[in-house]
Write an enzyme that holds these catalytic residues in place. Structure first.
Site, PDB file in Angstrom:
ATOM      1  N   VAL A  88       0.828  -1.218   0.000  1.00 47.96           N
ATOM      2  CA  VAL A  88       0.000   0.000   0.000  1.00 47.96           C
ATOM      3  C   VAL A  88       0.860   1.263   0.000  1.00 47.96           C
ATOM      4  O   VAL A  88       0.354   2.363  -0.221  1.00 47.96           O
ATOM      5  CB  VAL A  88      -0.970   0.089   1.201  1.00 47.96           C
ATOM      6  CG1 VAL A  88      -2.048  -0.961   1.109  1.00 47.96           C
ATOM      7  CG2 VAL A  88      -0.240   0.008   2.511  1.00 47.96           C
ATOM      8  N   THR A 117       6.553   1.631   2.823  1.00 52.36           N
ATOM      9  CA  THR A 117       7.974   1.995   2.684  1.00 52.36           C
ATOM     10  C   THR A 117       8.115   3.404   2.123  1.00 52.36           C
ATOM     11  O   THR A 117       8.955   4.190   2.581  1.00 52.36           O
ATOM     12  CB  THR A 117       8.685   0.974   1.775  1.00 52.36           C
ATOM     13  OG1 THR A 117       8.492  -0.321   2.329  1.00 52.36           O
ATOM     14  CG2 THR A 117      10.164   1.268   1.663  1.00 52.36           C
ATOM     15  N   LYS A 160      13.152  -1.170   9.819  1.00 56.05           N
ATOM     16  CA  LYS A 160      12.346  -2.289   9.314  1.00 56.05           C
ATOM     17  C   LYS A 160      12.774  -3.500  10.129  1.00 56.05           C
ATOM     18  O   LYS A 160      13.765  -4.169   9.803  1.00 56.05           O
ATOM     19  CB  LYS A 160      12.652  -2.499   7.819  1.00 56.05           C
ATOM     20  CG  LYS A 160      11.941  -3.684   7.198  1.00 56.05           C
ATOM     21  CD  LYS A 160      10.538  -3.342   6.778  1.00 56.05           C
ATOM     22  CE  LYS A 160       9.844  -4.536   6.131  1.00 56.05           C
ATOM     23  NZ  LYS A 160       8.499  -4.193   5.670  1.00 56.05           N
ATOM     24  N   ASP A 175      13.525  -2.312   1.612  1.00 54.84           N
ATOM     25  CA  ASP A 175      12.878  -1.206   2.305  1.00 54.84           C
ATOM     26  C   ASP A 175      13.916  -0.300   2.977  1.00 54.84           C
ATOM     27  O   ASP A 175      13.870   0.927   2.857  1.00 54.84           O
ATOM     28  CB  ASP A 175      11.872  -1.725   3.345  1.00 54.84           C
ATOM     29  CG  ASP A 175      10.671  -2.400   2.692  1.00 54.84           C
ATOM     30  OD1 ASP A 175      10.710  -2.611   1.466  1.00 54.84           O
ATOM     31  OD2 ASP A 175       9.703  -2.700   3.393  1.00 54.84           O
ATOM     32  N   GLU A 184       8.620   0.278  10.392  1.00 55.06           N
ATOM     33  CA  GLU A 184       7.701  -0.279   9.395  1.00 55.06           C
ATOM     34  C   GLU A 184       7.439  -1.760   9.647  1.00 55.06           C
ATOM     35  O   GLU A 184       8.362  -2.573   9.687  1.00 55.06           O
ATOM     36  CB  GLU A 184       8.270  -0.086   7.981  1.00 55.06           C
ATOM     37  CG  GLU A 184       7.304  -0.629   6.932  1.00 55.06           C
ATOM     38  CD  GLU A 184       7.848  -0.618   5.505  1.00 55.06           C
ATOM     39  OE1 GLU A 184       8.802   0.134   5.215  1.00 55.06           O
ATOM     40  OE2 GLU A 184       7.307  -1.384   4.682  1.00 55.06           O
ATOM     41  N   ALA A 192       5.616  -5.530   8.620  1.00 58.39           N
ATOM     42  CA  ALA A 192       5.560  -6.328   7.389  1.00 58.39           C
ATOM     43  C   ALA A 192       4.095  -6.612   7.117  1.00 58.39           C
ATOM     44  O   ALA A 192       3.373  -7.050   8.019  1.00 58.39           O
ATOM     45  CB  ALA A 192       6.341  -7.627   7.571  1.00 58.39           C
ATOM     46  N   PRO A 230      -0.114  11.911  -3.406  1.00 55.38           N
ATOM     47  CA  PRO A 230      -0.463  11.534  -4.777  1.00 55.38           C
ATOM     48  C   PRO A 230       0.425  10.410  -5.316  1.00 55.38           C
ATOM     49  O   PRO A 230       1.502  10.147  -4.776  1.00 55.38           O
ATOM     50  CB  PRO A 230      -0.220  12.819  -5.571  1.00 55.38           C
ATOM     51  CG  PRO A 230       0.746  13.604  -4.769  1.00 55.38           C
ATOM     52  CD  PRO A 230       0.519  13.231  -3.326  1.00 55.38           C
ATOM     53  N   LEU A 260       3.168   9.256  -7.536  1.00 55.22           N
ATOM     54  CA  LEU A 260       4.328  10.005  -8.030  1.00 55.22           C
ATOM     55  C   LEU A 260       5.129   9.129  -8.984  1.00 55.22           C
ATOM     56  O   LEU A 260       5.770   8.172  -8.554  1.00 55.22           O
ATOM     57  CB  LEU A 260       5.220  10.435  -6.852  1.00 55.22           C
ATOM     58  CG  LEU A 260       4.557  11.360  -5.827  1.00 55.22           C
ATOM     59  CD1 LEU A 260       5.385  11.461  -4.554  1.00 55.22           C
ATOM     60  CD2 LEU A 260       4.342  12.744  -6.441  1.00 55.22           C
TER      61      LEU A 260
HETATM   62  N1  LIG Z   1       2.824   7.522  -3.956  1.00 58.26           N
HETATM   63  C1  LIG Z   1       3.390   6.638  -4.779  1.00 58.26           C
HETATM   64  N2  LIG Z   1       3.680   6.977  -6.062  1.00 58.26           N
HETATM   65  C2  LIG Z   1       4.241   6.074  -6.895  1.00 58.26           C
HETATM   66  N3  LIG Z   1       4.550   4.808  -6.577  1.00 58.26           N
HETATM   67  C3  LIG Z   1       4.272   4.425  -5.314  1.00 58.26           C
HETATM   68  C4  LIG Z   1       3.686   5.296  -4.366  1.00 58.26           C
HETATM   69  N4  LIG Z   1       3.534   4.615  -3.202  1.00 58.26           N
HETATM   70  C5  LIG Z   1       3.994   3.373  -3.419  1.00 58.26           C
HETATM   71  N5  LIG Z   1       4.455   3.237  -4.689  1.00 58.26           N
HETATM   72  C6  LIG Z   1       5.012   2.011  -5.305  1.00 58.26           C
HETATM   73  O1  LIG Z   1       4.118   0.933  -4.964  1.00 58.26           O
HETATM   74  C7  LIG Z   1       4.859  -0.210  -4.607  1.00 58.26           C
HETATM   75  C8  LIG Z   1       4.528  -0.601  -3.156  1.00 58.26           C
HETATM   76  O2  LIG Z   1       4.976   0.440  -2.292  1.00 58.26           O
HETATM   77  P1  LIG Z   1       5.727   0.114  -0.933  1.00 58.26           P
HETATM   78  O3  LIG Z   1       6.009   1.401  -0.248  1.00 58.26           O
HETATM   79  O4  LIG Z   1       6.899  -0.788  -1.186  1.00 58.26           O
HETATM   80  O5  LIG Z   1       4.579  -0.707  -0.163  1.00 58.26           O
HETATM   81  P2  LIG Z   1       4.654  -1.556   1.196  1.00 58.26           P
HETATM   82  O6  LIG Z   1       5.880  -1.111   1.939  1.00 58.26           O
HETATM   83  O7  LIG Z   1       3.376  -1.248   1.904  1.00 58.26           O
HETATM   84  O8  LIG Z   1       4.714  -2.998   0.777  1.00 58.26           O
HETATM   85  C9  LIG Z   1       6.333   0.128  -4.846  1.00 58.26           C
HETATM   86  O9  LIG Z   1       6.658  -0.262  -6.160  1.00 58.26           O
HETATM   87  C10 LIG Z   1       6.369   1.641  -4.733  1.00 58.26           C
HETATM   88  O10 LIG Z   1       7.441   2.203  -5.482  1.00 58.26           O
HETATM   89 MG   LIG Z   2       7.585  -2.150   2.664  1.00 53.65          MG
END
Ligand SMILES: Nc1ncnc2c1ncn2[C@@H]1O[C@H](COP(=O)(O)OP(=O)(O)O)[C@@H](O)[C@H]1O
Ligand SMILES: [Mg+2]
Length: 244
Positions: free
Chosen positions: A20, A23, A44, A61, A122, A124, A214, A216
């Site tokens: 979601v 990270t 982490k 992460d 963070e 898991a 947003p 990005l």
């Molecule tokens: N705001 C954002 N804009 C663009 N890509 C994002 C955004 N938030 C997350 N992502 C992408 O979505 C994927 C999951 O994000 P991540 O932070 O690794 O999730 P989690 O830590 O909850 O598993 C990654 O590929 C990350 O680069």
């Molecule tokens: Mg993560």
């Protein structure tokens, strides 16, 4: 197990699901604090699906935190436990023949807390992911570390149910929920549900939505690219409320 003493301001970053954006938000917020002169670090405690390297398994992460927040900690200082298998921590640990020790995770947290004003931890997956066994979950780790939650949620359809479930479960487990951050919002494509979800979630939980981040295109955890992330989070998220 003894309860750890919290010196710095710490938050446990959980999500309504995996992927979601925990990270992205953890790295981005840590970067915002540091940009504003607040000593901050990210942790982490347990990574699964670690990346093979010449130096052993690395946490993607933790590498992203370094990139986003310009941290000088090694990825190991920010990730004491890393497993190869992309599974829940309890199973990944069992398959690699290792045990996860919450005391050890708490010591790592305390070390960072001793050197910083804010530490973001963070989890898991989501709040109910098993860490040690079926009865010690991410919620138990947050409580063991004595940390309130930040919940990262998706903007779209289904997020009301996932977010409210996460918040209410945490609260019933005796864990404070400090705020909710909605991530990867696409303004130009936003449906009526997406535009109204934050208000509904706040109304149902009584927990503030601290910001809407947003989508990005210049940000990627996998490529270690933080792009405009820190500047956008600084502008879009009420990060100051996390220092109060
Ligand atoms: N705001 C954002 N804009 C663009 N890509 C994002 C955004 N938030 C997350 N992502 C992408 O979505 C994927 C999951 O994000 P991540 O932070 O690794 O999730 P989690 O830590 O909850 O598993 C990654 O590929 C990350 O680069
Ligand atoms: Mg993560």
């Amino acid at each position: 197990m003894k309860q750890s003493v919290n010196i710095a301001r710490g938050y446990f970053v959980t999500g309504t699901d995996t992927s979601v954006g925990k990270t992205v938000i953890t790295g981005g917020l840590t970067g915002v604090f540091r940009k504003n002169g607040v000593r901050a670090a990210a942790l982490k405690p347990v990574q699964t699906g670690g990346i093979e390297s010449e130096d052993g398994l690395l946490s993607e992460d933790a590498l992203f935190y370094r990139a986003a927040a310009g941290l000088s900690y090694s990825s190991r200082e920010m990730n004491p436990c890393c497993f190869r298998q992309p599974l829940s921590p309890n199973l990944a640990a069992r398959l690699s023949g290792e045990a996860i020790d919450p005391e050890f995770l708490a010591e790592t947290y305390q070390r960072l807390a001793g050197e910083n004003e804010v530490v973001l931890v963070e989890g898991a997956g989501g709040i109910c992911v098993p860490l040690l066994d079926y009865h010690f979950t991410m919620a138990d780790l947050a409580r063991f570390l004595g940390l309130p939650l930040l919940v990262v949620a998706r903007p779209g359809l289904g997020t009301i149910n996932h977010t409210v479930l996460t918040v209410r479960y945490a609260q019933r487990e005796g864990i404070e929920v400090k705020g909710i951050i909605i991530n990867s919002y696409r303004e130009e494509q936003a449906t009526l549900a997406e535009r109204t979800n934050p208000e509904v979630i706040e109304g149902m939980t009584g927990v503030p939505v601290l910001g809407i981040v947003p989508y990005l295109p210049d940000v990627s955890v996998e490529s270690g690219q933080a792009g405009s992330l820190v500047e956008v989070i600084e502008a879009q998220v009420n990060w100051r409320s996390l220092l109060l």
